[in-house]
Design a protein around this motif. Sequence first.
Motif, PDB file in Angstrom:
ATOM      1  N   LEU A  68       0.796  -1.266  -0.068  1.00 43.20           N
ATOM      2  CA  LEU A  68       0.076  -0.137   0.033  1.00 43.20           C
ATOM      3  C   LEU A  68       0.771   1.173   0.025  1.00 43.20           C
ATOM      4  CD1 LEU A  68      -3.045   0.598   0.193  1.00 43.20           C
ATOM      5  CD2 LEU A  68      -3.018   0.634   2.337  1.00 43.20           C
ATOM      6  N   LEU A  79      -3.660  15.740   0.735  1.00 41.26           N
ATOM      7  CA  LEU A  79      -3.740  16.674   2.042  1.00 41.26           C
ATOM      8  C   LEU A  79      -3.478  18.213   1.571  1.00 41.26           C
ATOM      9  CD1 LEU A  79      -2.181  14.446   4.712  1.00 41.26           C
ATOM     10  CD2 LEU A  79      -4.657  14.914   4.391  1.00 41.26           C
ATOM     11  N   LEU A 226     -10.525  -8.723  -3.677  1.00 43.02           N
ATOM     12  CA  LEU A 226      -9.928  -8.625  -2.011  1.00 43.02           C
ATOM     13  C   LEU A 226      -9.505 -10.145  -1.640  1.00 43.02           C
ATOM     14  CD1 LEU A 226     -12.868  -6.621  -0.720  1.00 43.02           C
ATOM     15  CD2 LEU A 226     -10.644  -5.936  -0.980  1.00 43.02           C
ATOM     16  N   ILE A 229      -5.922 -10.392  -2.947  1.00 45.93           N
ATOM     17  CA  ILE A 229      -5.124  -9.665  -2.438  1.00 45.93           C
ATOM     18  C   ILE A 229      -4.658 -10.324  -1.043  1.00 45.93           C
ATOM     19  CG2 ILE A 229      -4.805  -7.222  -0.886  1.00 45.93           C
ATOM     20  CD1 ILE A 229      -6.733  -6.038  -2.977  1.00 45.93           C
ATOM     21  N   GLN A 238       4.569  -5.353   5.226  1.00 46.65           N
ATOM     22  CA  GLN A 238       4.347  -4.960   6.426  1.00 46.65           C
ATOM     23  C   GLN A 238       4.711  -3.443   6.373  1.00 46.65           C
ATOM     24  OE1 GLN A 238       6.183  -6.774   9.919  1.00 46.65           O
ATOM     25  NE2 GLN A 238       5.079  -8.860   9.241  1.00 46.65           N
ATOM     26  N   MET A 239       3.998  -2.642   7.140  1.00 48.70           N
ATOM     27  CA  MET A 239       4.163  -0.970   6.768  1.00 48.70           C
ATOM     28  C   MET A 239       5.290  -0.690   7.655  1.00 48.70           C
ATOM     29  SD  MET A 239       1.343   1.647   8.102  1.00 48.70           S
ATOM     30  CE  MET A 239       0.529   1.850   6.657  1.00 48.70           C
ATOM     31  N   PRO A 241       6.269   2.332   9.370  1.00 49.56           N
ATOM     32  CA  PRO A 241       5.860   3.576   9.724  1.00 49.56           C
ATOM     33  C   PRO A 241       6.420   4.964   9.500  1.00 49.56           C
ATOM     34  CG  PRO A 241       5.738   2.269  11.735  1.00 49.56           C
ATOM     35  CD  PRO A 241       6.558   1.566  10.478  1.00 49.56           C
ATOM     36  N   TRP A 244       6.068   5.309   5.650  1.00 46.63           N
ATOM     37  CA  TRP A 244       4.574   5.754   5.325  1.00 46.63           C
ATOM     38  C   TRP A 244       4.501   7.147   5.576  1.00 46.63           C
ATOM     39  CZ3 TRP A 244       0.381   3.779   3.317  1.00 46.63           C
ATOM     40  CH2 TRP A 244      -0.916   4.427   3.684  1.00 46.63           C
ATOM     41  N   MET A 248       4.732  10.587   2.728  1.00 47.11           N
ATOM     42  CA  MET A 248       3.360  11.284   2.735  1.00 47.11           C
ATOM     43  C   MET A 248       3.868  12.884   2.563  1.00 47.11           C
ATOM     44  SD  MET A 248      -0.190  10.721   4.517  1.00 47.11           S
ATOM     45  CE  MET A 248      -0.065   9.025   4.691  1.00 47.11           C
ATOM     46  N   LEU A 287      -7.419   9.900  -6.719  1.00 48.85           N
ATOM     47  CA  LEU A 287      -8.000   8.573  -6.257  1.00 48.85           C
ATOM     48  C   LEU A 287      -8.306   7.522  -7.333  1.00 48.85           C
ATOM     49  CD1 LEU A 287      -9.503   7.185  -3.569  1.00 48.85           C
ATOM     50  CD2 LEU A 287     -11.490   8.267  -4.824  1.00 48.85           C
TER      51      LEU A 287
ATOM     52  N   ALA B  32      -4.594  14.155   7.898  1.00 50.48           N
ATOM     53  CA  ALA B  32      -3.304  13.624   8.116  1.00 50.48           C
ATOM     54  C   ALA B  32      -3.325  12.609   9.339  1.00 50.48           C
ATOM     55  CB  ALA B  32      -2.613  14.820   8.634  1.00 50.48           C
ATOM     56  N   LEU B  35      -5.061   9.666   8.173  1.00 48.49           N
ATOM     57  CA  LEU B  35      -4.324   8.569   7.357  1.00 48.49           C
ATOM     58  C   LEU B  35      -2.875   7.987   8.032  1.00 48.49           C
ATOM     59  CD1 LEU B  35      -4.464  10.957   4.072  1.00 48.49           C
ATOM     60  CD2 LEU B  35      -5.406   8.340   4.374  1.00 48.49           C
ATOM     61  N   MET B  36      -2.664   8.761   9.317  1.00 54.27           N
ATOM     62  CA  MET B  36      -1.512   8.370  10.093  1.00 54.27           C
ATOM     63  C   MET B  36      -1.837   6.889  10.927  1.00 54.27           C
ATOM     64  SD  MET B  36       1.047   9.787   9.462  1.00 54.27           S
ATOM     65  CE  MET B  36       1.443  11.250   8.091  1.00 54.27           C
ATOM     66  N   PRO B  38      -3.123   4.046  10.500  1.00 49.63           N
ATOM     67  CA  PRO B  38      -2.762   2.606   9.789  1.00 49.63           C
ATOM     68  C   PRO B  38      -1.118   2.399  10.529  1.00 49.63           C
ATOM     69  CG  PRO B  38      -3.759   3.525   7.968  1.00 49.63           C
ATOM     70  CD  PRO B  38      -3.683   4.728   9.015  1.00 49.63           C
ATOM     71  N   ILE B  39      -0.428   3.393  11.012  1.00 48.64           N
ATOM     72  CA  ILE B  39       0.827   3.101  11.535  1.00 48.64           C
ATOM     73  C   ILE B  39       0.907   2.420  12.887  1.00 48.64           C
ATOM     74  CG2 ILE B  39       1.925   4.775   9.921  1.00 48.64           C
ATOM     75  CD1 ILE B  39       2.340   6.427  12.369  1.00 48.64           C
ATOM     76  N   ALA B  43       1.270  -5.751  12.836  1.00 49.36           N
ATOM     77  CA  ALA B  43       1.390  -6.488  11.321  1.00 49.36           C
ATOM     78  C   ALA B  43       0.364  -7.393  10.983  1.00 49.36           C
ATOM     79  CB  ALA B  43       2.592  -6.867  11.626  1.00 49.36           C
ATOM     80  N   PRO B  44       0.261  -7.626   9.789  1.00 45.81           N
ATOM     81  CA  PRO B  44      -0.615  -8.642   9.264  1.00 45.81           C
ATOM     82  C   PRO B  44      -0.727  -9.920   9.968  1.00 45.81           C
ATOM     83  CG  PRO B  44       0.330  -7.475   7.439  1.00 45.81           C
ATOM     84  CD  PRO B  44       1.007  -6.824   8.680  1.00 45.81           C
ATOM     85  N   THR B  52      -3.826  -6.518   4.629  1.00 50.67           N
ATOM     86  CA  THR B  52      -3.439  -5.430   3.657  1.00 50.67           C
ATOM     87  C   THR B  52      -4.710  -5.081   2.855  1.00 50.67           C
ATOM     88  OG1 THR B  52      -1.192  -6.355   3.213  1.00 50.67           O
ATOM     89  CG2 THR B  52      -2.129  -4.828   1.507  1.00 50.67           C
ATOM     90  N   ALA B  53      -5.624  -6.063   2.659  1.00 46.36           N
ATOM     91  CA  ALA B  53      -7.037  -5.744   2.025  1.00 46.36           C
ATOM     92  C   ALA B  53      -7.706  -4.927   2.838  1.00 46.36           C
ATOM     93  CB  ALA B  53      -7.656  -7.233   1.780  1.00 46.36           C
ATOM     94  N   GLY B  55      -6.560  -2.873   4.757  1.00 41.49           N
ATOM     95  CA  GLY B  55      -6.024  -1.597   4.972  1.00 41.49           C
ATOM     96  C   GLY B  55      -6.207  -0.642   3.864  1.00 41.49           C
ATOM     97  N   THR B  56      -6.145  -1.297   2.602  1.00 44.55           N
ATOM     98  CA  THR B  56      -6.497  -0.857   1.504  1.00 44.55           C
ATOM     99  C   THR B  56      -7.976  -0.011   1.539  1.00 44.55           C
ATOM    100  OG1 THR B  56      -5.194  -2.460   0.211  1.00 44.55           O
ATOM    101  CG2 THR B  56      -6.617  -1.180  -1.209  1.00 44.55           C
ATOM    102  N   VAL B  57      -8.873  -0.759   1.856  1.00 45.56           N
ATOM    103  CA  VAL B  57     -10.162  -0.319   1.972  1.00 45.56           C
ATOM    104  C   VAL B  57     -10.231   0.745   2.862  1.00 45.56           C
ATOM    105  CG1 VAL B  57     -12.618  -1.151   2.625  1.00 45.56           C
ATOM    106  CG2 VAL B  57     -11.278  -2.776   1.308  1.00 45.56           C
ATOM    107  N   VAL B  59      -8.056   2.928   3.873  1.00 44.32           N
ATOM    108  CA  VAL B  59      -7.254   4.193   2.963  1.00 44.32           C
ATOM    109  C   VAL B  59      -8.053   4.829   2.074  1.00 44.32           C
ATOM    110  CG1 VAL B  59      -5.293   4.947   1.704  1.00 44.32           C
ATOM    111  CG2 VAL B  59      -4.894   3.424   3.760  1.00 44.32           C
ATOM    112  N   PHE B  60      -8.746   4.014   1.189  1.00 42.29           N
ATOM    113  CA  PHE B  60      -9.653   4.461   0.134  1.00 42.29           C
ATOM    114  C   PHE B  60     -10.838   5.194   0.644  1.00 42.29           C
ATOM    115  CE2 PHE B  60      -6.582   2.234  -2.638  1.00 42.29           C
ATOM    116  CZ  PHE B  60      -6.539   3.196  -3.520  1.00 42.29           C
ATOM    117  N   TRP B  63      -9.922   8.544   2.125  1.00 48.43           N
ATOM    118  CA  TRP B  63      -9.399   9.209   0.952  1.00 48.43           C
ATOM    119  C   TRP B  63     -10.905   9.844   0.370  1.00 48.43           C
ATOM    120  CZ3 TRP B  63      -5.303   7.392  -2.655  1.00 48.43           C
ATOM    121  CH2 TRP B  63      -4.880   8.154  -3.430  1.00 48.43           C
TER     122      TRP B  63
END
Lengths: 915, 98
Positions: A68, A79, A226, A229, A238-239, A241, A244, A248, A287, B32, B35-36, B38-39, B43-44, B52-53, B55-57, B59-60, B63
Amino acid sequence: MVPFNLLVAACLAYVCLLFVVAFWADGAARRGQVRWLRSPLVYTLSLSIYCTAWTFYGAVGYAARSGLEFATIYLGPTLVLIGWWWLLRKLVRIGRMQRVTSIADLISSRFGKSNLLGVIVTAICVVAATPYIALQLQSVTLSFNVFAGPLPTGWGLPDRGATVLWVAGGLALFTILFGTRNLDANERHEGIVTAIALEAVVKLVALVAVGVFTVWGVAGGVADILDRIADSPIADWQMAPGRWTGLMFLAGAAVLTLPRMFQVMVVENSDERHLATASWAFPLYLLLMSLFVVPIAVVGLAVLPAGSNPDLFVLTLPLAQQQGALAMLAFLGGFSSATSMVIVEAIALATMVSNHVVLPLWLRLRRRQQQEAGQGMVVTGDLRGLVLLSRRLSIAGVLALGYAYYSVSGGSGALAAIGLISFVGVAQILPAMLGGLFWRGATRAGAAAGLVAGFAVWLYALFLPSFGSGNLMPEALMQAGPWGIAWLRPQALFGLEGLDPLLHAAFWSLALNAGLFCAVSLVTFPAPMERLQGLAFVNVFEQAGPARGWTRGGAEAEDLLAMAQGVIGAEEAQDFFQAQAAAQGKAGFLPDTTPDFFAALERRLAGSVGAATAHAMIAQFAAGAAVSVQDLMAVASEAQQILEYSTQLEAKSEELARTARALSEANDKLRALSVQKDAFLSQISHELRTPMTSIRAFSEILMEGGLEPPDLARYAGIIHDEAIRLTRLLDDLLDLSVLENGRVRLSVRPANLHDLIDRALRAAGSTRADRSFTIHRDAAAEHMPVFTDADRLVQVFINVISNARKYCDAARPELTIRTRRRDSRIEVDFIDNGSGIPAAAQALIFEKFARLTDQTRAGGAGLGLAICREIMENLGGAITYLPGQGGAAFRVSLPARPVVPPSRGAEADAGAAPA
Amino acid sequence: MPQSQRPLFLARRSYRRRRMMDAARLLPVFGALALMLPILWRAPGAAGGRSTATGTVYVFVVWALLIGLAFVLARRLRPAIGDEADPPEPAGPTLRGD
């Protein structure tokens, strides 16, 4: 499989279409049909050059590698855009007010039109753009190669280098043809912007088409995607931070500081209101561009053979599914992304290079030549040719640099990694930009220090290593640091090891940049021009016009016209001079060279050649006229004086208003008194005449004789009564006169208030004796000693009580008498239950002959209360009307202790109006 | 004497507009923060971690929400810029519907 020839033909056809659109838009703009061309939609679409080939191809590759995280590149700008009210609005307003031509011009203009800063920012932008342009070339080349396939078809597989060269050459040609037709960057490139808007639509349609095909053609809809994914390698992502947040931030900074974004967002902006639309429409565009990235990546990873380049999934996925037409569309989308970015970037960079490097150099060169030739006045020839040539060469140069970077770096590495290097580079401009916009204390030295430090760290820690270890930076240097100094290792500065190289470089460069910018700004002192510009930038919404940079004119308007013709063209310059002369009320082409005219001319020139160059050009003519610290102080103190003066004026006018109010009151009083005086005279004549008439009539009867004794006695009695009435009236008048003149003799002695009121009630009982009054008294309270002239006081009481008896109109009349002692005064209130005295009359009842009701009913001369007032004043007390008691009410107040009666003579001398 | 010419209190309309400006300034801050978020997720692989799926949903959706809010604010604030911006070119009828 699409034949390669067809692909090339499609590309050429597409480029031709762009040419036609750009030509048409330029023509329409020239004919004045700009409304459609300058709509918010076109503005928003033109902003989409943010999405380059990196987005088009690279985002999918990025998602395939780092899940992601690709979204950060689009969330940052989102933003910034939705925060338009805070920052972008100010930026666009400043851009319009100062006729900013580029981001380098913005920084240079803010910090005192310093050309040094212009050069630094130009250098940063050119160097940072190089990998970005290389990235576009690389992506177009890669996409060509996909179609070229493993075997030569058509007129043979052009080798990779040749393709890149062709692409770069073609782009340079297109950019030069359309980007350098207008010289004034503020006159906007309608043709280019419209073509960019078209390309924005093409790339969006292409990417969405591939995405829709992937989700519903290859996969089985949203739910299936989905699931896929969740099953794909991306699910294990793994994100990080730090990345990320950091990415941004970098993307948000880039959308502000990338030269091409600044070009379309600020320079090409024709209406601030477009920002309002773009604030939501551009994020929506982003988007939509990002929506299908993860699905395409997931399906691509699953469907395509292992080892396929994920950067090309957008192309290879339709090809693998035998969708030639869709692949062609995707190819054109990618081509669009690359071309639009390169065109605008090249224009923006070329403007910077010509305005901040070539022109200043040329000006300096000319000046030296002329000094050597011994010429006094600087005469500038036709600059337009020079400017256009320098811009064309700059465009070619910028593309050449991109090509060189591509060749040297070997075209390797993921697209995303290359793009991010550029982002960190241009982000170095952010501290100076934000500081300049919001902090008046930011100085030129601070901005220069910060920019140079940030740029240097970025070069050392990120840009040079990006060529690959051992290419430009020796392996030893990367591993052990220069001269073996470990804490200077490019990717572990100050011992900060184990960090992501990109974040490491971004952190150190921006930290040093912002730190130095602030610190140096705090300790240095800005030049007058910087302070003027700082004020104009920071308070752009508060002031009407840009501040003046010139204190006096004096140059020959003709010389200025000659110079301006060289810069902005003969026709335009003449129009401008004519308009300025007309504004001054002069006919012809030569206005007076006032400081205001200098400022206007400078702004006009700045729209063509940048603030710094324009300032330098004007400075040739107005040597010594530039604003100084003393001038600033003078302006400030002038403003201060005006403020003080207006404060004084305000105070004075308030005082005047007060005086006027007092005067008007006095005037009203005087007028009323004058009316009263007339009334007094007519009253007194009337009062004297009535008894006189009856005396005369009856005395005539007596003179005729022959009357019976009883009649005689009766008539004589009437004459006597009338004479007494006359005498009483005259006594009253005399009394009043004596009282008013303060010549009354008082015999002050102690008395009991209760006895005095008794006396008064008894005496007043004879007035309208037919009416029976209920009297309310508090005998206990009344027993108090008074030191006063008792007879006079009783006279007042009698008058008040008989007034009540005369005028109280209640059916069952009542009179309440209250006495009390308050502090050093004694107050006696007489309150009846009648209808009282109307408010308007309350001020007049104590005047002479003031009678409210019909005279015949009252039967008095109307002197009673006037006499009462005079008596009370002589006794050191007062008689006042007491409103709001449910009837007529009078308050007699007198001092409890004997007082020396005030000297009336002295008071009369002082001219005090009677209260 | 007041220090500036700006009025201290505003009519209802201008007051609303001021608050819209405040909202426009706040929106990126909230954006902001959202969107921050998710950090902070685990972890999954870890227990309670989000995929991740998801998370994707997430974020969108955030948005899209931000875009919607920005749209509303932009419509409300457009007249506020119109008041102070230069008037558009006088020639020709208005083609834009808004």
